[in-house]
Motif scaffolding. Structure first.
Motif, PDB file in Angstrom:
ATOM      1  N   SER A 143       0.833  -1.188   0.000  1.00 22.32           N
ATOM      2  CA  SER A 143       0.000   0.000   0.000  1.00 22.32           C
ATOM      3  C   SER A 143       0.874   1.246   0.000  1.00 22.32           C
ATOM      4  N   LYS A 144       0.241   2.371  -0.181  1.00 22.67           N
ATOM      5  CA  LYS A 144       0.940   3.643  -0.046  1.00 22.67           C
ATOM      6  C   LYS A 144       0.003   4.594   0.676  1.00 22.67           C
ATOM      7  N   GLY A 145       0.571   5.549   1.369  1.00 24.11           N
ATOM      8  CA  GLY A 145      -0.282   6.467   2.099  1.00 24.11           C
ATOM      9  C   GLY A 145       0.503   7.478   2.894  1.00 24.11           C
ATOM     10  N   ALA A 146      -0.211   8.316   3.616  1.00 22.58           N
ATOM     11  CA  ALA A 146       0.396   9.358   4.433  1.00 22.58           C
ATOM     12  C   ALA A 146      -0.538   9.674   5.586  1.00 22.58           C
ATOM     13  N   GLY A 147       0.055  10.089   6.692  1.00 20.16           N
ATOM     14  CA  GLY A 147      -0.717  10.510   7.853  1.00 20.16           C
ATOM     15  C   GLY A 147      -0.252  11.875   8.315  1.00 20.16           C
ATOM     16  N   SER A 148      -0.947  12.431   9.292  1.00 20.57           N
ATOM     17  CA  SER A 148      -0.594  13.745   9.816  1.00 20.57           C
ATOM     18  C   SER A 148       0.733  13.688  10.560  1.00 20.57           C
ATOM     19  N   ILE A 149       1.594  14.646  10.290  1.00 13.17           N
ATOM     20  CA  ILE A 149       2.866  14.746  11.004  1.00 13.17           C
ATOM     21  C   ILE A 149       2.592  15.265  12.406  1.00 13.17           C
ATOM     22  N   ALA A 288     -14.597  10.096  -4.150  1.00 12.73           N
ATOM     23  CA  ALA A 288     -13.478  10.061  -3.207  1.00 12.73           C
ATOM     24  C   ALA A 288     -12.229   9.622  -3.964  1.00 12.73           C
ATOM     25  N   VAL A 289     -11.075  10.116  -3.533  1.00 10.96           N
ATOM     26  CA  VAL A 289      -9.807   9.845  -4.215  1.00 10.96           C
ATOM     27  C   VAL A 289      -8.825   9.227  -3.227  1.00 10.96           C
ATOM     28  N   ASP A 290      -8.188   8.106  -3.622  1.00 12.44           N
ATOM     29  CA  ASP A 290      -7.234   7.463  -2.722  1.00 12.44           C
ATOM     30  C   ASP A 290      -5.830   8.028  -2.917  1.00 12.44           C
ATOM     31  N   ALA A 291      -4.868   7.466  -2.180  1.00 12.15           N
ATOM     32  CA  ALA A 291      -3.502   7.983  -2.211  1.00 12.15           C
ATOM     33  C   ALA A 291      -2.806   7.756  -3.544  1.00 12.15           C
ATOM     34  N   ALA A 292      -3.360   6.877  -4.379  1.00 18.40           N
ATOM     35  CA  ALA A 292      -2.796   6.631  -5.709  1.00 18.40           C
ATOM     36  C   ALA A 292      -3.457   7.507  -6.764  1.00 18.40           C
ATOM     37  N   GLY A 293      -4.372   8.385  -6.347  1.00 21.19           N
ATOM     38  CA  GLY A 293      -5.049   9.273  -7.283  1.00 21.19           C
ATOM     39  C   GLY A 293      -6.239   8.651  -7.982  1.00 21.19           C
ATOM     40  N   ILE A 343      -4.471   9.400   4.397  1.00 15.97           N
ATOM     41  CA  ILE A 343      -4.920   8.882   3.103  1.00 15.97           C
ATOM     42  C   ILE A 343      -4.117   7.625   2.775  1.00 15.97           C
ATOM     43  N   SER A 344      -4.746   6.643   2.104  1.00 18.61           N
ATOM     44  CA  SER A 344      -4.038   5.413   1.759  1.00 18.61           C
ATOM     45  C   SER A 344      -4.599   4.821   0.475  1.00 18.61           C
ATOM     46  N   ALA A 345      -3.873   3.859  -0.068  1.00 19.57           N
ATOM     47  CA  ALA A 345      -4.310   3.123  -1.250  1.00 19.57           C
ATOM     48  C   ALA A 345      -3.679   1.740  -1.202  1.00 19.57           C
ATOM     49  N   VAL A 346      -4.485   0.698  -1.379  1.00 19.86           N
ATOM     50  CA  VAL A 346      -3.966  -0.670  -1.464  1.00 19.86           C
ATOM     51  C   VAL A 346      -3.638  -0.956  -2.922  1.00 19.86           C
ATOM     52  N   LEU A 347      -2.385  -1.310  -3.185  1.00 20.13           N
ATOM     53  CA  LEU A 347      -1.918  -1.535  -4.551  1.00 20.13           C
ATOM     54  C   LEU A 347      -1.843  -3.014  -4.908  1.00 20.13           C
ATOM     55  N   ALA A 348      -1.641  -3.856  -3.926  1.00 22.05           N
ATOM     56  CA  ALA A 348      -1.560  -5.298  -4.189  1.00 22.05           C
ATOM     57  C   ALA A 348      -1.853  -6.065  -2.917  1.00 22.05           C
ATOM     58  N   ARG A 349      -2.430  -7.235  -3.099  1.00 22.00           N
ATOM     59  CA  ARG A 349      -2.749  -8.138  -1.991  1.00 22.00           C
ATOM     60  C   ARG A 349      -2.453  -9.549  -2.469  1.00 22.00           C
TER      61      ARG A 349
END
Length: 364
Positions: A143-149, A288-293, A343-349
């Motif tokens: 996955s890819k993503g980001a959280g609040s610093i 809605a838009v995920d972290a992968a756009g 925000i996050s996005a699952v790219l592979a499982r």
């Protein structure tokens, strides 16, 4: 006549500044203090669940809890907290310099549309095929993503700031025994962590967390009721009311964790989506838009105590799960309405035979 030797104006000003009392310290506003406390607790839970690959696993720490919606703590956060980690070269798997958009549109949602959408998602989920997973295998999620610093890592203590979007790879052991969890692994932010899962509070034993709500293996998920009402009742019973938004929000967040980093049987997934439709306050968000756009449709619920909405994002055509995002619904001390907090996005499982192995995408 002046009895003191003459001094420059600059020297006099410095002398006066030393004599004057310092400025009064400001207390954090209640909202800011609560947010900082939540971020710290999320960081502590993540740190407690992640040990260096070379570190021995020992008892005495709380079991690993899956991350709350898209909060991915970078290695810098752990360094600031004094956590010792072992950094490995991962060949380009480290943090990216890309930061997700800081603000989104706060759309009006519909509870009725959410029920219809969840029924469609449940139908599609029931038709997917997933091969049973052996106890000696691992669920792999990229996955890819980001959280609040956290405020302590920003240049000031101002509004929430989203960190860089970065990749996360996790290998979750399917061994149902308490010690089985310890063989999992995480690669995130250029660092590899061995996973330790000592006994939960009050659980006793020599360390580890058995398969269950806090460690949802495929076999445990397969054992859940497939009747939506019975399933929801069990989830409420098994989920600790540790959310500031109450028990309904705690269950919604827990289900979000199950969606993010698990592979589940089709009938369990179908029942889960139907159960979600019965949670008060769940709505559909049109876009809605995920972290992968990737654009999709959202299933959301607002934590009113924090004025923060969490959305699960699904592809509008295939209804496959894409990712999650959270943002403010009102102006608060953390920022204006629409400010992204994660925000996050699952790219592979996939299902693989050992930690560190990557494989083809699995159903879900």
């Amino acid at each position: 006549m002046n009895a003191f030797p003459s001094r420059s104006e600059e020297t006099e000003r410095e002398e006066m500044a030393r004599l004057l009392p310092g400025p009064a310290e400001r207390d954090l506003p209640p909202g800011r203090h609560l947010r900082h406390k939540e971020i710290l607790m999320q960081q502590i839970r993540h740190d407690q669940s992640s040990t260096p690959a070379s570190a021995p696993v020992g008892p005495g720490r709380r079991g690993r809890r899956l991350m709350r919606p898209a909060i991915m703590i970078p290695a810098a956060a752990m360094a600031a907290a004094g956590i010792l980690v072992t950094s490995l070269s991962l060949g380009g798997h480290g943090s990216s310099t890309t930061t997700a958009g800081q603000s989104v549109s706060v759309q009006v949602g519909s509870a009725g549309d959410a029920t219809t959408l969840l029924d469609r998602i449940a139908t599609v989920a029931s038709q997917r095929t997933t091969a049973p997973i052996r106890d000696d295998q691992f669920v792999y999620v990229l996955s890819k993503g980001a959280g609040s610093i956290p405020g302590g890592q920003r240049s000031d203590d101002g509004p929430a700031e989203l960190g860089p979007v970065h990749e996360r790879r996790i290998w979750l052991s399917q061994d149902p025994t308490p010690q089985g969890a310890n063989s999992g692994m995480i690669r995130e932010g250029g660092t590899t962590f061995g996973m330790a899962a000592p006994s939960p509070a009050g659980g006793g034993g020599a360390g580890g967390v058995p398969a269950g709500i806090d460690r949802p293996t495929y076999q445990w998920l397969a054992s859940l009721p497939t009747d939506p009402d019975a399933l929801l009742k069990k989830l409420y019973a098994d989920t600790r009311g540790n959310s500031s938004g109450g028990q309904d929000q705690a269950v919604f967040d827990k289900i979000g964790e199950l969606l993010r980093e698990a592979v589940m049987p089709p009938q369990t997934a179908s029942a889960l989506y139907k159960a979600v439709a019965k949670i008060p306050g769940v709505i559909e968000v049109p876009d809605a838009v995920d972290a992968a756009g990737r654009h999709g449709v959202g299933i959301a619920r607002e934590n009113t105590s924090l004025s923060q909405r969490t959305e699960w994002i699904f592809d509008k055509t295939s209804l496959s799960y894409l990712g999650q995002r959270s943002y403010l619904t009102k102006d608060t001390n953390q920022g204006k309405a629409g400010t992204l907090t994660s925000i996050s996005a699952v790219l592979a499982r996939a299902v693989v035979d050992k930690a560190g192995q990557e494989g083809a995408t699995a159903g879900g």
